[in-house]
Write a protein that holds these residues in place. Structure first.
Motif, PDB file in Angstrom:
ATOM      1  N   GLU A  53       0.923  -1.189  -0.013  1.00 12.41           N
ATOM      2  CA  GLU A  53       0.021  -0.066  -0.095  1.00 12.41           C
ATOM      3  C   GLU A  53       0.926   1.098   0.019  1.00 12.41           C
ATOM      4  OE1 GLU A  53      -3.334   2.119   2.793  1.00 12.41           O
ATOM      5  OE2 GLU A  53      -2.527  -0.024   3.293  1.00 12.41           O
ATOM      6  N   CYS A  54       0.552   2.113  -0.718  1.00 11.03           N
ATOM      7  CA  CYS A  54       1.177   3.488  -0.987  1.00 11.03           C
ATOM      8  C   CYS A  54       0.776   4.402   0.402  1.00 11.03           C
ATOM      9  CB  CYS A  54       1.025   4.006  -2.270  1.00 11.03           C
ATOM     10  SG  CYS A  54       1.861   5.848  -2.483  1.00 11.03           S
ATOM     11  N   ARG A  55       2.008   4.737   1.076  1.00 14.29           N
ATOM     12  CA  ARG A  55       1.879   5.457   2.154  1.00 14.29           C
ATOM     13  C   ARG A  55       2.765   6.696   1.721  1.00 14.29           C
ATOM     14  NH1 ARG A  55       2.009   1.631   7.418  1.00 14.29           N
ATOM     15  NH2 ARG A  55      -0.147   0.344   6.884  1.00 14.29           N
ATOM     16  N   PRO A  56       2.359   8.031   2.270  1.00  8.14           N
ATOM     17  CA  PRO A  56       3.058   9.317   2.291  1.00  8.14           C
ATOM     18  C   PRO A  56       4.465   8.993   2.920  1.00  8.14           C
ATOM     19  CG  PRO A  56       0.966   9.809   2.887  1.00  8.14           C
ATOM     20  CD  PRO A  56       1.038   8.373   3.040  1.00  8.14           C
ATOM     21  N   PRO A  57       5.490   9.583   2.497  1.00  7.18           N
ATOM     22  CA  PRO A  57       6.693   9.415   3.309  1.00  7.18           C
ATOM     23  C   PRO A  57       6.832   9.632   4.707  1.00  7.18           C
ATOM     24  CG  PRO A  57       7.172  10.576   1.247  1.00  7.18           C
ATOM     25  CD  PRO A  57       5.570  10.448   1.379  1.00  7.18           C
ATOM     26  N   GLY A  58       6.041  10.555   5.144  1.00  2.00           N
ATOM     27  CA  GLY A  58       6.117  10.651   6.676  1.00  2.00           C
ATOM     28  C   GLY A  58       5.177   9.927   7.575  1.00  2.00           C
ATOM     29  N   GLN A  59       4.311   9.263   6.855  1.00  2.10           N
ATOM     30  CA  GLN A  59       3.068   8.636   7.651  1.00  2.10           C
ATOM     31  C   GLN A  59       3.750   7.379   8.446  1.00  2.10           C
ATOM     32  OE1 GLN A  59      -0.193   7.632   5.374  1.00  2.10           O
ATOM     33  NE2 GLN A  59      -1.268   6.451   7.056  1.00  2.10           N
ATOM     34  N   ASP A  60       4.725   6.599   7.753  1.00  4.09           N
ATOM     35  CA  ASP A  60       5.159   5.414   8.590  1.00  4.09           C
ATOM     36  C   ASP A  60       6.062   5.953   9.695  1.00  4.09           C
ATOM     37  OD1 ASP A  60       4.193   3.863   6.424  1.00  4.09           O
ATOM     38  OD2 ASP A  60       5.919   3.570   5.483  1.00  4.09           O
TER      39      ASP A  60
END
Length: 337
Positions: A236-243
């Motif tokens: 799943e594509c997540r924004p770079p800062g969300q993880d």
């Protein structure tokens, strides 16, 4: 004895010298000294001879290198338009290898590989009535150069942005058009190589598109490259800062599901008759009522202040008794006091 050109006096001197040479011989030490001098001079001449040979050999090699460079430059010029199967085609490919070796930078080398792959398709279009092996070899060389260039381009793209991917996708589209145009002129023995080259171009275009869609995700690639370089991730594509935010905050526990409780039966409380407080018996304090019904509480008897006291001991009133209703249906209540 008459010798033409010699006088009697000359002949007499020569005869006397011969007689003297036969009677006088050098000593052993003199002969050894003369022999050593002769051998020393011969050794010096032998040492000087290799240096002369090396100098001559160096001059010959320099002339040969100059001749090779001159012929090589002329050969590169003449082999510019050579095709597979021509005599100078090997010189043309050697010149491409030299250009690649003199190219610095990963991006420039990737562009060179794609340029050479494009040249292979141009040669394929220029071949007429050639052997099927020449077509197959040219298509194999095209796949080799295209694979190397794509691998370098995809690795650079995930590190520096999507400009390389756009360029790679455009190049693959142009080469697919070239390949489709020459299909009708290919012999039957080279069709397997044709389908392999066309499939490779489809894979390159798909790889560029998928990597482009993953550039804004925290996880772009799987981290394990293949022959085409970077492999796009399928999670799943997540924004770079969300993880990073999710990893820093522990997950909150879910609230327990609500327990449905039956309504408590209404209790009827009989109020005692109100009496007017007198000075001899103070009225007790009434606790504030809450929203939920409470069981009746019976106050213990309180002695009047005028009752006689026992001498010597003081008794305190017992604490009032409390009753807690059942928390869950079916359980008994709790009484304190």
């Amino acid at each position: 004895m008459n010798v033409p050109g010699w006088s009697a006096r000359d002949l007499e001197v020569i005869s006397r010298l011969r007689q003297l040479g036969g009677t006088v011989t050098p000593e052993a030490e003199a002969r050894e000294r003369i022999r050593k001098q002769v051998l020393q001079r011969l050794a010096e001449e032998e040492r000087r001879a290799p240096s002369k040979r090396r100098r001559v050999l160096a001059e010959v090699l320099a002339a040969a290198v100059a001749l090779v460079i001159a012929l090589g430059g002329l050969g590169l010029v003449l082999s510019k338009n050579s095709l597979p199967g021509d005599v100078l085609y090997g010189v043309k490919r050697a010149g491409e290898s030299a250009q690649l070796g003199l190219t610095f930078g990963d991006s420039a080398k990737a562009e060179k590989h794609l340029l050479f792959a494009s040249h292979r398709l141009d040669e394929l279009e220029a071949l007429h009535d050639a052997q099927a092996a020449h077509y197959s070899d040219t298509l194999a060389d095209f796949q080799h150069e295209a694979t190397l260039g794509t691998a370098q381009f995809t690795q650079l793209a995930v590190q520096g942005g999507g400009g390389h991917l756009t360029q790679l996708e455009s190049w693959a589209s142009e080469q697919q058009a070239k390949l489709t145009q020459v299909r009708s002129s290919l012999p039957g023995g080279s069709m397997d190589s044709y389908y392999a080259a066309s499939g490779l171009l489809d894979r390159i275009s798909t790889r560029a598109q998928r990597l482009t869609t993953r550039l804004n995700c925290a996880q772009i690639t799987t981290g394990v490259p293949d022959e085409l370089g970077a492999v796009p991730d399928t999670s799943e594509c997540r924004p770079p800062g969300q993880d990073a935010i999710t990893a820093s905050q522990p997950p909150l526990p879910l609230p327990p599901p609500p327990v449905s409780q039956p309504a408590a039966p209404a209790t009827t409380t009989t109020a005692p008759p109100s009496t007017t407080p007198s000075q001899s018996q103070p009225s007790g304090s009434v606790p504030p009522s809450s929203g939920m019904s409470t069981p009746p509480v019976f106050n213990p008897p309180v002695p009047a202040p005028t009752s006689p006291r026992t001498s010597g001991t003081t008794t305190s009133a017992p604490p009032p008794s409390l009753s807690i209703p059942p928390l869950f249906p079916g359980l008994p209540g709790v009484g304190i006091g």
